[in-house]
Design an enzyme around this catalytic site. Structure first.
Site, mmCIF file in Angstrom:
data_model
loop_
_atom_site.group_PDB
_atom_site.id
_atom_site.type_symbol
_atom_site.label_atom_id
_atom_site.label_comp_id
_atom_site.label_asym_id
_atom_site.label_seq_id
_atom_site.Cartn_x
_atom_site.Cartn_y
_atom_site.Cartn_z
ATOM 1 C CB CYS A 107 51.281 28.686 -24.329
ATOM 2 S SG CYS A 107 49.832 28.925 -23.330
ATOM 3 C CE1 TYR A 134 38.027 40.211 -0.784
ATOM 4 C CE2 TYR A 134 38.047 39.082 1.333
ATOM 5 C CZ TYR A 134 38.415 40.160 0.547
ATOM 6 O OH TYR A 134 39.151 41.172 1.089
ATOM 7 C CD GLN A 147 37.783 28.174 -6.270
ATOM 8 O OE1 GLN A 147 38.825 28.007 -6.915
ATOM 9 N NE2 GLN A 147 37.747 28.927 -5.202
ATOM 10 C CD GLU A 190 31.693 38.214 -5.230
ATOM 11 O OE1 GLU A 190 32.473 37.423 -4.679
ATOM 12 O OE2 GLU A 190 32.026 38.969 -6.163
ATOM 13 C CG ASP A 195 38.389 31.996 -1.701
ATOM 14 O OD1 ASP A 195 39.554 32.209 -2.118
ATOM 15 O OD2 ASP A 195 37.611 31.194 -2.238
ATOM 16 C CB CYS A 233 51.159 21.184 -24.499
ATOM 17 S SG CYS A 233 50.647 22.588 -25.484
ATOM 18 C CB CYS A 286 44.380 32.189 -5.499
ATOM 19 S SG CYS A 286 43.862 33.890 -5.550
HETATM 20 N N1 SAH Z 1 34.842 31.914 -2.430
HETATM 21 C C1 SAH Z 1 34.454 31.893 -3.813
HETATM 22 C C2 SAH Z 1 35.076 32.979 -4.663
HETATM 23 C C3 SAH Z 1 36.525 33.277 -4.484
HETATM 24 S S1 SAH Z 1 37.278 34.287 -5.719
HETATM 25 C C4 SAH Z 1 34.736 30.520 -4.407
HETATM 26 O O1 SAH Z 1 35.428 29.707 -3.812
HETATM 27 O O2 SAH Z 1 34.233 30.246 -5.492
HETATM 28 C C5 SAH Z 1 37.270 35.857 -5.038
HETATM 29 C C6 SAH Z 1 35.928 36.561 -5.120
HETATM 30 O O3 SAH Z 1 36.079 37.831 -4.481
HETATM 31 C C7 SAH Z 1 35.429 36.869 -6.528
HETATM 32 O O4 SAH Z 1 34.104 36.403 -6.647
HETATM 33 C C8 SAH Z 1 35.455 38.414 -6.609
HETATM 34 O O5 SAH Z 1 34.398 38.953 -7.377
HETATM 35 C C9 SAH Z 1 35.302 38.797 -5.159
HETATM 36 N N2 SAH Z 1 35.829 40.108 -4.732
HETATM 37 C C10 SAH Z 1 36.896 40.780 -5.223
HETATM 38 N N3 SAH Z 1 37.143 41.884 -4.490
HETATM 39 C C11 SAH Z 1 36.199 41.905 -3.497
HETATM 40 C C12 SAH Z 1 35.954 42.792 -2.400
HETATM 41 N N4 SAH Z 1 36.707 43.867 -2.189
HETATM 42 N N5 SAH Z 1 34.939 42.501 -1.574
HETATM 43 C C13 SAH Z 1 34.158 41.397 -1.770
HETATM 44 N N6 SAH Z 1 34.352 40.530 -2.793
HETATM 45 C C14 SAH Z 1 35.364 40.774 -3.644
#
Ligand code: SAH
Length: 483
Positions: A79, A321, A292, A342, A396, A73, A423
């Site tokens: 960037c 999450y 994701q 969530e 997560d 790139c 992450c």
């Molecule tokens: N497990 C899912 C999402 C992971 S990302 C996957 O693999 O697709 C993290 C997620 O946590 C997001 O959707 C975000 O909105 C949520 N989140 C952030 N803070 C939170 C909290 N305090 N309690 C519950 N969910 C939360």
């Protein structure tokens, strides 16, 4: 020795920091050099001198590192997106593995012998480009007033014109050009953050990796677009091949903010969502939901998470999450019941619909903060004289990691296993230390590269309750995904 601003120095880069910056030493004085790679001999200019260290700018590569490659790139240095594109992919993977290992040892204070025992090799990607299924492009004007779209130059809000980011699908170029053509035709202006004037702020694109379905969402400072039917025509003409336009949306964002999406989204054409699959489960994805971004690697990530969870069909699982319920639903097929939690209401709506569409009936979704929903559930059960039953808790969280109230509740509930999908390995290490001081031990750690060319790395970790009968983890991915 005293170093001054703008002074030029030659330095050998010996290490790389967590953000991909090169680190070198001159007479004990440490230099942090963006864009310099481990093994490079470089000439740098001091930008911000401090007592024992300085930030410096890369001026010239005198002798390139053996791991340096020609980045495909043209914009990789300007960037902010791809911090390590100039590093060969095999070395990127090593760097990420080391990053996780270092965080566990330094922040988590785990013995390196333990980490060496539990860490499994990183799972790399087969193709390091064109992997993102979502992209958000700011719209603006260049110095001559021409409409442009592209990306923000690192740490700034000035837009560099580029419709073909190599991390995204190549169809994005056609889509962006169609939107610009439509805007020019009807004199629709770009949003100007300096005085909150103008119309189009961002173009958000999502693609279904398996289905080829495409969503285009224009984020607008206002609540309408003129002649939007012509926008649809332009998009339909631009989107071809394996791609299929399914959803055109207008998102209204009139606030003076860096947050891209506003609260209100209207369907201009088609559906409010696109559909894609993870394993054999279909998911409806709306503009706002977290999904994701790397579909291929997500399947590998979830395979490990499911393996680590050790499901036999009898388990009660909590998926905290949970987003739109991706892990929840993938695990439901192999568990007795899975509870998802969530914070985003729209994502919970999507999760419930996804369960229904896939005829999965052994899940329950709660909207709220993980650190409130789980403790409330636990306290209520205890007040009713019951010991809440839970075999596996999956977390997560976003980069900041888990709230301590949540970790406390997990340690009180004593699930047999905790699967931590992370992450950010720094907050992962911090949270693992907390749990390991309260009756858990690390059994397995496996990094997964979801974001080639960047410094980010995803990690899955299995914790077991201490003194629990040995649970056999059978990671089927080992052979298949060697890099
Ligand atoms: N497990 C899912 C999402 C992971 S990302 C996957 O693999 O697709 C993290 C997620 O946590 C997001 O959707 C975000 O909105 C949520 N989140 C952030 N803070 C939170 C909290 N305090 N309690 C519950 N969910 C939360």
């Amino acid at each position: 020795m005293n170093y001054q601003k703008n002074q030029t120095i030659t330095v050998k880069i010996e290490d790389m920091g967590a953000e991909g910056e090169g680190i070198g030493k001159v007479e004990g004085y440490t230099l942090f050099v963006k864009d310099a790679l481990i093994g490079d001999l470089v000439e740098v200019k001091i930008v911000k001198p401090k007592k024992s260290y300085a930030f410096a700018k890369l001026e010239r590569i005198i002798e390139p590192s053996k791991d340096r490659i020609e980045p495909p790139c043209l914009y990789h240095r300007q960037c902010g997106g791809c911090q390590i594109q100039a590093l060969s992919y095999a070395t990127q993977l090593k760097f990420k593995e080391e990053k996780v290992r270092n965080h566990l040892i330094r922040i988590g204070r785990f013995e390196d012998t333990l980490i060496n025992q539990v860490m499994e090799p990183i799972i790399g990607m087969s193709e390091g480009f064109r992997y993102r299924n979502k992209a958000q492009f700011p719209v603006g004007v260049d110095k001559d007033g021409n409409l442009i779209t592209g990306f923000y130059a690192g740490r700034t809000h000035s837009i560099i014109s580029n419709t073909d980011c190599m991390l995204g699908a190549s169809i994005n170029k056609n889509i962006l050009e169609a939107v610009l053509t439509y805007m020019k035709k009807y004199n629709i202006t770009a949003y100007d953050e300096k005085n909150s004037s103008g119309v189009v702020r961002h173009i958000l694109i999502r693609e279904g990796f398996h289905t080829g379905e495409v969503m285009v969402c224009l984020v607008v400072n206002g609540d309408r677009l003129p002649e939007s039917s012509d926008l649809i025509t332009h998009l339909q003409q631009a989107i071809k091949g394996k791609w299929n336009l399914k959803s055109v949306l207008l998102n209204c964002n009139t606030e003076d903010t860096n947050v891209i999406l506003g609260k209100k989204t209207e369907v201009l054409w088609g559906q409010s969502y696109i559909t894609d699959y993870i394993k054999d489960i279909s998911f409806q994805i709306s503009a706002q939901s977290f999904y994701q971004v790397n579909s291929m690697q997500t399947e590998k990530l979830y395979t490990i998470a499911i393996d680590y969870a050790g499901l036999t069909g009898k388990e009660i699982v909590w998926d905290l999450y949970c987003g739109i319920g991706t892990i929840t639903l993938c695990m439901a097929k192999q568990a007795a019941h899975v509870f998802g939690v969530e914070i985003v209401p729209k994502a919970i709506e999507d999760a419930k619909r996804n369960a229904q569409n896939n005829k999965i009936t052994n899940t329950t979704f709660y909207e709220g903060k993980a650190e409130e929903v789980l403790p409330d559930f636990y306290e209520k059960e205890r007040a009713a004289g019951r010991d809440p039953e839970v075999d596996v808790i999956v977390v997560d969280p976003p980069r900041k990691g888990c709230d301590v109230t949540l970790l406390d509740t997990i340690s009180k509930m004593q699930p047999k296993r905790v699967v931590y999908v992370s992450c950010d390995s720094a907050t992962l290490a911090r949270d693992l230390r907390y749990l390991c001081d309260r009756g858990y031990e690390i059994k397995k750690v496996r990094p997964v590269d979801q974001f080639a060319q960047t410094v980010h790395v995803e990690t899955v970790c299995l914790l077991s309750k201490l003194h629990e009968a040995k649970h056999h983890v059978n990671v089927t991915l080992d052979k298949e995904y060697k890099y």
